[in-house]
Scaffold this motif. Structure first.
Motif, PDB file in Angstrom:
ATOM      1  N   GLU A 163      12.120  13.470  -4.146  1.00 46.36           N
ATOM      2  CA  GLU A 163      11.968  13.596  -5.602  1.00 46.36           C
ATOM      3  C   GLU A 163      10.494  13.587  -6.006  1.00 46.36           C
ATOM      4  N   ILE A 164       9.704  12.744  -5.368  1.00 45.45           N
ATOM      5  CA  ILE A 164       8.266  12.695  -5.653  1.00 45.45           C
ATOM      6  C   ILE A 164       7.611  14.016  -5.252  1.00 45.45           C
ATOM      7  N   PHE A 213       2.411   5.720  -7.376  1.00 43.41           N
ATOM      8  CA  PHE A 213       1.376   5.961  -8.366  1.00 43.41           C
ATOM      9  C   PHE A 213       0.468   7.147  -8.040  1.00 43.41           C
ATOM     10  N   ASN A 214       0.111   7.306  -6.770  1.00 44.13           N
ATOM     11  CA  ASN A 214      -0.796   8.386  -6.390  1.00 44.13           C
ATOM     12  C   ASN A 214      -0.064   9.644  -5.946  1.00 44.13           C
ATOM     13  N   ARG A 215       1.241   9.501  -5.693  1.00 46.92           N
ATOM     14  CA  ARG A 215       2.063  10.637  -5.248  1.00 46.92           C
ATOM     15  C   ARG A 215       1.544  11.207  -3.931  1.00 46.92           C
ATOM     16  N   TRP A 216       1.235  10.316  -2.987  1.00 47.35           N
ATOM     17  CA  TRP A 216       0.787  10.733  -1.668  1.00 47.35           C
ATOM     18  C   TRP A 216       1.990  10.869  -0.748  1.00 47.35           C
ATOM     19  N   PHE A 261       0.835  -1.202   0.000  1.00 47.82           N
ATOM     20  CA  PHE A 261       0.000   0.000   0.000  1.00 47.82           C
ATOM     21  C   PHE A 261       0.870   1.252   0.000  1.00 47.82           C
ATOM     22  N   VAL A 262       1.872   1.278   0.883  1.00 47.26           N
ATOM     23  CA  VAL A 262       2.778   2.431   0.958  1.00 47.26           C
ATOM     24  C   VAL A 262       3.490   2.628  -0.377  1.00 47.26           C
ATOM     25  N   VAL A 269       0.509  19.947   0.993  1.00 51.82           N
ATOM     26  CA  VAL A 269      -0.079  19.516   2.270  1.00 51.82           C
ATOM     27  C   VAL A 269      -1.311  18.654   1.996  1.00 51.82           C
ATOM     28  N   SER A 270      -2.110  19.044   1.013  1.00 47.56           N
ATOM     29  CA  SER A 270      -3.307  18.258   0.698  1.00 47.56           C
ATOM     30  C   SER A 270      -2.946  16.876   0.167  1.00 47.56           C
ATOM     31  N   ARG A 271      -1.760  16.726  -0.372  1.00 43.93           N
ATOM     32  CA  ARG A 271      -1.284  15.432  -0.853  1.00 43.93           C
ATOM     33  C   ARG A 271      -0.668  14.604   0.277  1.00 43.93           C
TER      34      ARG A 271
END
Length: 158
Positions: A106-107, A70-73, A63-64, A136-138
């Protein structure tokens, strides 16, 4: 709605788990939707764990990795999502510690750069604030965002 026997539900749950990594709460939700009793759910979950279909430690790591790549969280959003799935804190901690710091930065830089290209306006302060809010929202940490954006300078540092 079709009702399933415990054996059918076990086979269906095993097939569900083979598609991608699943955690206990996801499988439990499916079993509830299929009309399984609490006792049947516990039995099926135990069987799936014993046979290796469900492994929450493996799930946390996957998950991490997926949410970061992929989601750039960021860490905050990933951790919140894992807690929402009622995963053990030690598994969450281990998975979060496995994040490579250089890759993480980098992300974050990519997330900021993409947003920066979308923004219109010339005011550096307003632009930096928008970039900060977006990051911050990410789910990225404010201290890392500020270092990356380099708030103290007039230029956005990429």
């Amino acid at each position: 709605m079709k009702t399933y026997t415990q054996g059918e539900a076990l086979n269906k749950a095993a097939a569900y788990c083979t598609l991608c990594e699943r955690c206990i709460s996801e499988v439990t939700n499916k079993l509830q939707a299929w009309g399984m009793t609490t006792a049947q759910q516990k039995s099926i979950i135990e069987t799936l764990k014993d046979e290796g279909f469900i492994n929450e430690e493996r799930y946390c790591r996957a998950f991490v990795n997926d949410k970061l790549r992929f989601n750039r969280w960021g860490r905050i959003k990933i951790t919140a999502a894992l807690r929402e799935k009622q995963l053990p804190k030690e598994f969450i901690s281990e998975a979060m510690e496995s994040i490579d710091e250089e890759n993480y930065i980098e992300i974050l830089k990519e997330v900021i750069a993409i947003k920066h290209r979308e923004l219109k306006g010339k005011d550096d302060y307003a632009t930096k604030q928008k970039l900060m809010r977006h990051a911050v929202s990410r789910g990225f940490e404010p201290s890392i965002i500020m270092r990356t954006i380099n708030i103290s300078d007039n230029e956005v540092d990429f």
